[in-house]
Design a protein around this motif. Structure first.
Motif, mmCIF file in Angstrom:
data_model
loop_
_atom_site.group_PDB
_atom_site.id
_atom_site.type_symbol
_atom_site.label_atom_id
_atom_site.label_comp_id
_atom_site.label_asym_id
_atom_site.label_seq_id
_atom_site.Cartn_x
_atom_site.Cartn_y
_atom_site.Cartn_z
ATOM 1 N N ASP A 173 0.844 -1.197 0.000
ATOM 2 C CA ASP A 173 0.000 0.000 0.000
ATOM 3 C C ASP A 173 0.882 1.251 0.000
ATOM 4 O OD1 ASP A 173 -2.499 -1.271 0.074
ATOM 5 O OD2 ASP A 173 -2.373 -1.528 2.246
ATOM 6 N N PHE A 174 0.551 2.191 -0.877
ATOM 7 C CA PHE A 174 1.256 3.468 -0.951
ATOM 8 C C PHE A 174 0.289 4.591 -0.624
ATOM 9 C CE2 PHE A 174 3.457 0.603 -3.787
ATOM 10 C CZ PHE A 174 4.813 0.873 -3.563
ATOM 11 N N THR A 175 0.750 5.562 0.147
ATOM 12 C CA THR A 175 -0.009 6.779 0.404
ATOM 13 C C THR A 175 0.729 7.941 -0.229
ATOM 14 O OG1 THR A 175 -0.875 5.920 2.504
ATOM 15 C CG2 THR A 175 -0.971 8.299 2.155
ATOM 16 N N LEU A 176 0.027 8.693 -1.075
ATOM 17 C CA LEU A 176 0.616 9.815 -1.794
ATOM 18 C C LEU A 176 -0.115 11.087 -1.419
ATOM 19 C CD1 LEU A 176 0.783 7.129 -3.730
ATOM 20 C CD2 LEU A 176 1.598 8.761 -5.422
ATOM 21 N N GLU A 177 0.630 12.100 -1.018
ATOM 22 C CA GLU A 177 0.064 13.400 -0.678
ATOM 23 C C GLU A 177 0.661 14.449 -1.614
ATOM 24 O OE1 GLU A 177 0.867 14.041 3.434
ATOM 25 O OE2 GLU A 177 -0.561 12.504 4.109
ATOM 26 N N PRO A 178 -0.178 15.107 -2.411
ATOM 27 C CA PRO A 178 0.323 16.093 -3.374
ATOM 28 C C PRO A 178 1.053 17.247 -2.686
ATOM 29 C CG PRO A 178 -1.964 15.525 -3.842
ATOM 30 C CD PRO A 178 -1.642 14.952 -2.500
ATOM 31 N N LYS A 179 2.132 17.704 -3.302
ATOM 32 C CA LYS A 179 2.854 18.862 -2.790
ATOM 33 C C LYS A 179 2.194 20.160 -3.227
ATOM 34 C CE LYS A 179 7.337 16.498 -2.660
ATOM 35 N NZ LYS A 179 8.735 16.478 -3.160
ATOM 36 N N ALA A 180 1.535 20.149 -4.387
ATOM 37 C CA ALA A 180 0.844 21.337 -4.894
ATOM 38 C C ALA A 180 -0.506 21.500 -4.209
ATOM 39 C CB ALA A 180 0.669 21.234 -6.402
ATOM 40 N N LEU A 212 -2.714 3.915 -3.209
ATOM 41 C CA LEU A 212 -2.597 2.914 -4.263
ATOM 42 C C LEU A 212 -2.232 1.589 -3.621
ATOM 43 C CD1 LEU A 212 -0.471 4.747 -7.002
ATOM 44 C CD2 LEU A 212 -2.882 4.165 -7.146
ATOM 45 N N SER A 213 -2.937 0.534 -4.008
ATOM 46 C CA SER A 213 -2.675 -0.786 -3.442
ATOM 47 C C SER A 213 -2.355 -1.771 -4.564
ATOM 48 C CB SER A 213 -3.884 -1.276 -2.644
ATOM 49 O OG SER A 213 -3.614 -2.534 -2.049
ATOM 50 N N PHE A 214 -1.238 -2.481 -4.404
ATOM 51 C CA PHE A 214 -0.818 -3.501 -5.359
ATOM 52 C C PHE A 214 -0.875 -4.873 -4.695
ATOM 53 C CE2 PHE A 214 0.980 0.378 -6.886
ATOM 54 C CZ PHE A 214 1.123 0.248 -8.253
ATOM 55 N N ILE A 219 -1.664 -3.589 -9.864
ATOM 56 C CA ILE A 219 -2.567 -2.637 -9.226
ATOM 57 C C ILE A 219 -3.897 -3.313 -8.887
ATOM 58 C CG2 ILE A 219 -3.404 -1.797 -11.472
ATOM 59 C CD1 ILE A 219 -2.930 0.340 -8.287
ATOM 60 N N ASN A 220 -4.351 -3.128 -7.658
ATOM 61 C CA ASN A 220 -5.581 -3.772 -7.191
ATOM 62 C C ASN A 220 -6.692 -2.759 -6.931
ATOM 63 O OD1 ASN A 220 -6.834 -6.373 -6.000
ATOM 64 N ND2 ASN A 220 -7.148 -4.875 -4.362
ATOM 65 N N ASP A 221 -6.347 -1.636 -6.291
ATOM 66 C CA ASP A 221 -7.349 -0.618 -6.014
ATOM 67 C C ASP A 221 -6.684 0.705 -5.687
ATOM 68 O OD1 ASP A 221 -7.447 -0.278 -2.797
ATOM 69 O OD2 ASP A 221 -7.088 -2.376 -3.299
#
Length: 208
Positions: free
Chosen positions: A140-147, A157-159, A164-166
């Protein structure tokens, strides 16, 4: 006083080093998973919820993506829509309204989730703060935009087994969009005309 400031600056520097190392490791892991898919095809189901958890919309459809920046995202009836990009332009077609909107593709990964899966992975560290965790076959990845001017405040994102799963997007007012992918296939040959759009006769055209 100068010594105290120096000690505080040193403490801050040492605190930043592990965080930067974690960010680099997460970006490298995510980049590796994304890069293994030159093309991506499958179906999806999408559920949107407001900030209280009340369902707003539920749709399904099919997708096809190809690096760099080409995608086709088609939503099934009764809410049929088609989103197509050739890597330069984007067409959004609504058959019920007989209307197509054409605009230049915004290359910022934060503006199109489909572009995150098909775009330039080298831009991930420029666009996001990234963290990840692994549990067996799931990453599982958590991404937080800088902009600030983005479609979402956070993205997960979950692999599963490298595929990629969901994904889940949360915007500034707490609205969540959950997308579950089905029957995903990597690196299948795809025809070029999947990523272009021929405007049907009689369709209203809006250019942005």
């Amino acid at each position: 006083m100068q010594l105290i400031r120096l000690l505080l600056a040193s403490a801050l520097l040492f605190a930043l080093v592990p965080a930067q190392a974690d960010q680099a490791a997460s970006v490298q892991r995510l980049t590796g998973l994304l890069q293994q898919a030159e093309t991506l095809t499958g179906r999806f189901s999408q559920l949107s919820l407001d900030g209280t958890g009340t369902q707003l919309q539920e749709t399904s459809g099919e997708m096809a993506l190809k690096r760099p920046g080409q995608f086709r995202w088609k939503t099934d009836e009764p809410m049929a829509q088609l989103l197509v990009s050739d890597g330069k332009q984007v067409w959004l077609y609504d058959p019920d309204l007989e209307q197509v909107t054409i605009q230049t593709l915004d290359q910022r990964l934060t503006h199109t989730p489909a572009l995150l899966l098909s775009g330039d992975v080298s831009a991930i560290s420029e666009n996001f703060q990234v963290s990840h965790k692994e549990a067996g076959e799931v990453v599982d990845f958590t991404l937080e935009p800088k902009a600030k001017d983005t479609l979402f405040d956070s993205l997960r994102l979950s692999f599963r087994n490298g595929v990629i799963n969901d994904m889940q997007m949360v915007d500034g007012v707490g609205q969540r969009t959950n997308i579950l992918f089905h029957g995903v296939k990597l690196n299948q040959p795809l025809k070029a005309d999947l990523f272009t759009f021929e405007i049907p006769e009689g369709t209203d055209v809006i250019s942005e």
